[in-house]
Structures are given as C-alpha cells and as structure tokens.
Scaffold this active site. Structure first.
Site, mmCIF file in Angstrom:
data_model
loop_
_atom_site.group_PDB
_atom_site.id
_atom_site.type_symbol
_atom_site.label_atom_id
_atom_site.label_comp_id
_atom_site.label_asym_id
_atom_site.label_seq_id
_atom_site.Cartn_x
_atom_site.Cartn_y
_atom_site.Cartn_z
ATOM 1 N N SER A 48 -47.402 -36.343 -72.047
ATOM 2 C CA SER A 48 -47.823 -37.899 -72.061
ATOM 3 C C SER A 48 -46.706 -38.737 -72.254
ATOM 4 O O SER A 48 -46.443 -39.390 -73.418
ATOM 5 C CB SER A 48 -49.019 -38.200 -73.024
ATOM 6 O OG SER A 48 -48.394 -37.981 -74.360
ATOM 7 N N HIS A 160 -53.477 -33.022 -73.594
ATOM 8 C CA HIS A 160 -53.014 -31.669 -74.227
ATOM 9 C C HIS A 160 -54.321 -30.790 -74.161
ATOM 10 O O HIS A 160 -53.840 -29.519 -74.902
ATOM 11 C CB HIS A 160 -52.570 -31.886 -75.652
ATOM 12 C CG HIS A 160 -51.057 -32.870 -75.623
ATOM 13 N ND1 HIS A 160 -50.556 -33.447 -77.032
ATOM 14 C CD2 HIS A 160 -50.406 -33.058 -74.703
ATOM 15 C CE1 HIS A 160 -49.633 -34.099 -76.632
ATOM 16 N NE2 HIS A 160 -49.435 -33.973 -75.278
ATOM 17 N N GLU A 169 -54.541 -36.881 -80.244
ATOM 18 C CA GLU A 169 -54.173 -36.250 -81.285
ATOM 19 C C GLU A 169 -55.064 -36.690 -82.487
ATOM 20 O O GLU A 169 -55.004 -38.031 -82.798
ATOM 21 C CB GLU A 169 -52.826 -36.468 -81.531
ATOM 22 C CG GLU A 169 -51.755 -35.839 -80.514
ATOM 23 C CD GLU A 169 -50.600 -36.125 -80.717
ATOM 24 O OE1 GLU A 169 -50.026 -36.351 -81.870
ATOM 25 O OE2 GLU A 169 -49.578 -35.967 -79.540
ATOM 26 N N GLU A 210 -50.794 -28.201 -78.840
ATOM 27 C CA GLU A 210 -49.996 -28.434 -79.766
ATOM 28 C C GLU A 210 -50.659 -27.732 -81.124
ATOM 29 O O GLU A 210 -50.392 -27.730 -81.946
ATOM 30 C CB GLU A 210 -50.090 -29.994 -80.443
ATOM 31 C CG GLU A 210 -49.160 -30.781 -79.326
ATOM 32 C CD GLU A 210 -48.923 -32.235 -79.563
ATOM 33 O OE1 GLU A 210 -49.113 -32.614 -80.608
ATOM 34 O OE2 GLU A 210 -47.944 -32.772 -79.069
ATOM 35 N N ASP A 248 -53.304 -40.217 -82.949
ATOM 36 C CA ASP A 248 -52.575 -40.787 -81.661
ATOM 37 C C ASP A 248 -53.437 -40.467 -80.349
ATOM 38 O O ASP A 248 -53.525 -39.632 -79.781
ATOM 39 C CB ASP A 248 -51.223 -39.799 -81.540
ATOM 40 C CG ASP A 248 -50.413 -40.196 -80.172
ATOM 41 O OD1 ASP A 248 -50.813 -41.217 -79.666
ATOM 42 O OD2 ASP A 248 -49.531 -39.479 -79.861
ATOM 43 N N GLU A 289 -51.232 -44.357 -83.729
ATOM 44 C CA GLU A 289 -49.970 -44.344 -82.786
ATOM 45 C C GLU A 289 -50.591 -44.846 -81.328
ATOM 46 O O GLU A 289 -51.604 -43.924 -81.087
ATOM 47 C CB GLU A 289 -49.114 -42.917 -82.787
ATOM 48 C CG GLU A 289 -48.341 -42.668 -81.772
ATOM 49 C CD GLU A 289 -47.705 -41.387 -81.986
ATOM 50 O OE1 GLU A 289 -47.909 -40.601 -83.109
ATOM 51 O OE2 GLU A 289 -47.372 -40.827 -80.814
ATOM 52 N N ASP A 316 -44.981 -45.208 -79.568
ATOM 53 C CA ASP A 316 -44.432 -44.146 -79.064
ATOM 54 C C ASP A 316 -44.236 -44.418 -77.573
ATOM 55 O O ASP A 316 -43.205 -44.602 -77.099
ATOM 56 C CB ASP A 316 -45.504 -42.938 -79.308
ATOM 57 C CG ASP A 316 -44.954 -41.648 -78.392
ATOM 58 O OD1 ASP A 316 -43.875 -41.573 -78.053
ATOM 59 O OD2 ASP A 316 -45.765 -40.830 -78.320
ATOM 60 N N LYS A 341 -38.443 -39.618 -80.992
ATOM 61 C CA LYS A 341 -38.141 -38.289 -80.485
ATOM 62 C C LYS A 341 -36.902 -38.261 -79.671
ATOM 63 O O LYS A 341 -36.583 -39.269 -78.875
ATOM 64 C CB LYS A 341 -39.447 -38.190 -79.285
ATOM 65 C CG LYS A 341 -40.670 -38.042 -79.477
ATOM 66 C CD LYS A 341 -41.577 -38.582 -78.595
ATOM 67 C CE LYS A 341 -43.226 -37.936 -78.940
ATOM 68 N NZ LYS A 341 -44.082 -38.524 -77.751
ATOM 69 N N HIS A 369 -42.066 -33.860 -82.659
ATOM 70 C CA HIS A 369 -42.053 -32.913 -81.651
ATOM 71 C C HIS A 369 -42.471 -33.231 -80.279
ATOM 72 O O HIS A 369 -42.801 -34.714 -80.142
ATOM 73 C CB HIS A 369 -42.859 -31.673 -82.133
ATOM 74 C CG HIS A 369 -44.361 -32.154 -82.167
ATOM 75 N ND1 HIS A 369 -45.124 -30.845 -81.918
ATOM 76 C CD2 HIS A 369 -45.011 -33.216 -82.304
ATOM 77 C CE1 HIS A 369 -46.594 -31.243 -81.768
ATOM 78 N NE2 HIS A 369 -46.420 -32.578 -81.983
ATOM 79 N N ARG A 370 -42.560 -32.267 -79.107
ATOM 80 C CA ARG A 370 -43.010 -32.730 -78.120
ATOM 81 C C ARG A 370 -44.180 -31.653 -77.858
ATOM 82 O O ARG A 370 -44.217 -30.895 -78.400
ATOM 83 C CB ARG A 370 -42.176 -32.883 -76.724
ATOM 84 C CG ARG A 370 -40.970 -33.652 -77.034
ATOM 85 C CD ARG A 370 -41.353 -35.122 -77.259
ATOM 86 N NE ARG A 370 -42.430 -35.692 -75.927
ATOM 87 C CZ ARG A 370 -41.933 -36.761 -75.227
ATOM 88 N NH1 ARG A 370 -40.742 -36.975 -75.100
ATOM 89 N NH2 ARG A 370 -42.726 -37.089 -74.316
ATOM 90 N N LYS A 392 -44.236 -35.423 -87.359
ATOM 91 C CA LYS A 392 -45.292 -34.568 -86.753
ATOM 92 C C LYS A 392 -44.958 -33.497 -85.923
ATOM 93 O O LYS A 392 -43.945 -33.437 -85.033
ATOM 94 C CB LYS A 392 -46.398 -35.611 -86.008
ATOM 95 C CG LYS A 392 -45.915 -36.144 -84.772
ATOM 96 C CD LYS A 392 -47.091 -36.777 -83.874
ATOM 97 C CE LYS A 392 -46.467 -37.300 -82.561
ATOM 98 N NZ LYS A 392 -47.725 -37.827 -81.783
HETATM 99 P P1 PGA Z 1 -46.070 -35.490 -75.334
HETATM 100 O O1 PGA Z 1 -47.012 -36.202 -76.427
HETATM 101 O O2 PGA Z 1 -45.045 -34.681 -76.054
HETATM 102 O O3 PGA Z 1 -46.982 -34.574 -74.423
HETATM 103 O O4 PGA Z 1 -45.711 -36.831 -74.624
HETATM 104 C C1 PGA Z 1 -46.880 -36.368 -77.765
HETATM 105 C C2 PGA Z 1 -47.135 -37.691 -78.217
HETATM 106 O O5 PGA Z 1 -47.851 -38.527 -77.530
HETATM 107 O O6 PGA Z 1 -46.787 -38.175 -79.306
HETATM 108 ZN ZN ZN Z 2 -47.886 -40.144 -78.797
#
Ligand code: PGA
Ligand code: ZN
Length: 427
Positions: A48, A160, A169, A210, A248, A289, A316, A341, A369-370, A392
């Site tokens: 995402s 995800h 999330e 995740e 999130d 988030e 984010d 990130k 993380h991703r 996270k």
């Molecule tokens: P992504 O998602 O690593 O798939 O971009 C993580 C997030 O949105 O925080």
């Molecule tokens: Zn995010």
C-alpha cells in the site's frame, strides 16, 4: 549520525536478487570496506504505497516473477553505484548518500531505483558503524536512545489480506509495559488469546502478509471488540496503562471518487472523521495512521483538529518519510506524528533528516517495516538510536517480523540501562 569522523573506503559492493516474505524478488546488498569490514542489508518493499514514495526499479519482464524481478536494480548496484562508492574515500555515510542521490538525479530515485539506493545506504551505514552497535552509530547528537513500544499487527485486512476488511492493520501496543521484554510477552500473549477467540467463534485463523490473523470480518468495530476481549483474556488491562490499540486503516486504499468505502457504507470525509471520533470513545485506540486518504489534506487538518489533542494522528502514505512533505504538514497542522520507512525516501541520511524534522516540531514518530520484508533488523536499531519510542514490525510471529523484535530483545538484554516506552511529550 555519529559517523561523521569515520573516514572509510568501499572496496567491494555487490547485490543479489533474493525473495522477500511474500515471495517477491528483492535485493540483498553486500559491502566491503577498505579495513575489511563487511555488511549485508536486505531491502523491504511495500504494497500500500504512497504515490509520492521513491520508486523501485522492477524489471517488468513478464517471464520472470510476473515482472517483479530486480536484476536491473542489481546491475545498478554492481555498475554505477559500485564505481561511485569505490571511487574515493568517504568522511561519512551522509557524504556517500548525498553523492548517490546526486548521481541518480531524479526527484523520486527512479534512475537507479530506490531499492538499489536504500540497500547500499543501509549496508554502508551498518559497515561504517565499525565496532559500535548500529543503534549507537545512528544516534543523532543530543538524543538519548530508548527501546520503542512495539506495535504488533495482530489482525490484517486491506491489501494485506484476502478478507473483506477494509482497514489494513489492527495493532496492539503495550504502552504500559514495564520493559521491552514484558511488552513482547504481552504481545505474544494477546496474539495467542486472539487466535483462541477467533477459533472458538468459528473464524478462519489464516494469516495476512504481516503475520496477523485475517478472518472474514468486515466491520472495524467488530474487530476492535475482539481485540479488547483478547487483551483481557490474556490478563492485561485494555488501555494506555496496559495494552492499547493502534489502527492503520491505510485509507487511500478505500478512498474512491471522493468518498470512503467501509464495510459496504460510503462515507464523506466528515463522516469518516466522526466514525473515528466514536471509535476512540468506544475503544482504547491511542493512535490512528492514515485514517484519511493521502490527497485529502483538508480532511487531515480537520481530523487533527478534532482528535489530535487526545489521539496520535500518524501520516504514512501522506508523508512518505519525506522531510519536505513533513515540514509542509507541520506548517499546515496536518497530523501530529509521522511513520518512518527508510525505503520510502531512499537513504539512511534522508530518513534521519525526516526524523530530525519531526523531533524539532514535536511530531511523534513510529519506525516501520514494510509488508514485504527480509530478516534484516536495521529498523530496530534505527528506532532505538533515534529514541523515537515507537516501532511497528507486524505480528509477534513469522521470522521476518520477529527478527526486529528479537534484535530489540538482544539490545535490551545487553544494555539494561536503556529506557523503554514513549518519550516524554508523546500524548
Ligand atoms: P506496506 O504497508 O508496507 O504494504 O506499504 C505498510 C503500511 O501501510 O504501513
Ligand atoms: Zn501505513
């Protein structure tokens, strides 16, 4: 960064196409310094992604990995980037990062690919740390390192997972734990309790990208009730004094034609804000988030005004770890925290700059993380060294997720005087 005096030379740089945790190709970068130090870095990748993120180099050859191959990025590391890195001695990682960004020459790192650049930057930073722990080498001047509150993503939806849940999330955050080790124990306990609750209710306990459960649920409030039940079943208090909840939603993914599509409902920006306002009253949600879409800046300012005094509002997709966008957000009163990130912006130096921008403005920060990960634990050290207090890294399960939590357990054990938890001033 404390690497300014560490003059070093790079004598070897190579990369390998390996798999990430989703079975997609990514890079593993190896560096050798003139003093014989070697280091390896694994490059993460998201699903995402924000539209203003730096761009990965993917081969696009449909006969290999559905077009996702990274042999072109490998060639950039072993070609121009190696030539550049080996061309002269460096006074600092910052210097090498700046030269790489310059040589790329694009606004979004699309020439070499952010996956090539960030892999080199991380590997060099790790090697140049020399005898120091990586977190100590990453520590900005005047900052006290601390162990972050882990945000365990225990229930997955959005892009995800294959379920019908629009929010991406649902995380549990042991804000009130007395130590990092106890926070990990709480995370694992709640995760196990949640698995039990889901099984007993007849839900599927398959996992998302995740590592969180991905049952066929639709309404976010239904998930939040289950989380509170799991926290209590594991013997903890649901709330900041014990285990709090963080969301999130990754709302850019369910924002279409100017409206938010949640569990069959179509909500305006104002209605979405009211939905969150009710959620934080009904449930111990301490952080949200990407509650709104990345191009809904007007909505973001209203959400921050409405909930920002009591709730952490994290950008984010909106901020993409870009110091300039974060500075603009600070000016416009958008959000009160940033997700961090390294592969959204592309170098360790720019990541630390984004974090400095937040620190100076009193914005909170969560290192992340991703969804596509390797067992590289760089972000664990980044979170500790910068003292940001939040990280996270997905569920307390699956190797690529727990690699980060396990690194933090190691740091905590070796450095018992390090503080744990949210830094002063974070709501
Ligand atoms: P992504 O998602 O690593 O798939 O971009 C993580 C997030 O949105 O925080
Ligand atoms: Zn995010």
């Amino acid at each position: 960064m404390d690497l300014v005096d560490g003059r070093f030379t790079v004598v070897g740089l190579s990369a390998l196409e390996v798999l990430d945790s989703r079975g997609h190709p990514t890079l593993q970068v190896q560096v050798r310094l003139g003093d014989g130090t070697t280091a390896v870095a694994g490059v993460p990748a998201g699903a995402s992604t924000g539209s203003r993120e730096a761009v990965e180099a993917r081969d696009g050859d449909p006969d290999r990995y559905g077009g996702k191959g990274v042999l072109g990025a490998v060639a950039h590391v072993e070609g121009e980037l190696r030539e550049l890195a080996c061309s002269r001695p460096w006074n600092s990682v910052e210097q090498l990062d700046a030269v790489m960004v310059d040589a790329d020459g694009t606004a979004n790192k699309s020439r070499f690919g952010v996956n090539a650049i960030v892999g080199v930057s991380m590997a060099v930073a790790r090697a140049a740390a020399g005898g120091q722990e990586l977190f100590q080498a990453l520590r900005p001047p005047g900052v006290s390192p601390r162990l972050p509150v882990p945000h365990f993503n225990v229930l997955n939806g959005g892009v995800h997972a294959g379920n019908a849940l629009d929010f991406q999330e649902f995380m549990i955050a042991p804000v009130g734990a007395p130590s990092f080790a106890e926070a990990v124990r709480a995370g694992a306990g709640v995760y196990a309790a949640l698995g039990g609750l889901l099984r007993r209710a007849g839900h599927d306990t398959g996992l998302g990208d995740e590592g969180g459960f991905a049952p066929q649920l639709e309404r976010p409030e239904e998930v939040l009730s289950l989380l509170v039940g799991a926290i209590e079943a594991a013997g903890y208090t649901a709330g900041r004094e014990g285990v709090a909840i963080a969301l999130d939603p990754a709302a850019s993914e369910f924002y279409r034609d100017g409206a938010y599509h949640v569990a069959g409902q179509v909500l305006s920006s104002a209605e979405m804000i009211e939905r969150y306002a009710q959620i934080v009253v009904d449930f111990p949600v301490w952080s949200i988030e990407d509650g709104l879409a990345e191009d809904d800046w007007g909505g973001w300012a209203k959400l921050t005004e409405r909930l920002g005094d009591t709730t952490q509002i994290v950008g984010d997709d909106l901020f993409v770890t870009d110091p300039r966008i974060i500075a603009e957000a600070i000016d416009r009163g958008v959000g009160n925290a940033a997700l961090i990130k390294p592969n959204q912006i592309g170098t360790v130096t720019e990541t630390l700059e984004a974090m400095r921008t937040c620190r100076t403005a009193g914005y909170a920060q969560m290192v992340s993380h991703r969804s596509g990960e390797t067992c590289d634990s760089f972000i664990a050290d980044l979170a500790v060294g910068t003292g940001c207090g939040q990280l996270k890294s997905g569920a307390p399960a699956r190797g690529e997720r727990v690699a980060k939590y396990n690194r933090l357990l190691g740091i905590a054990a070796d450095h018992p005087s390090l503080a744990y938890g949210l830094p002063e001033g974070v709501r």
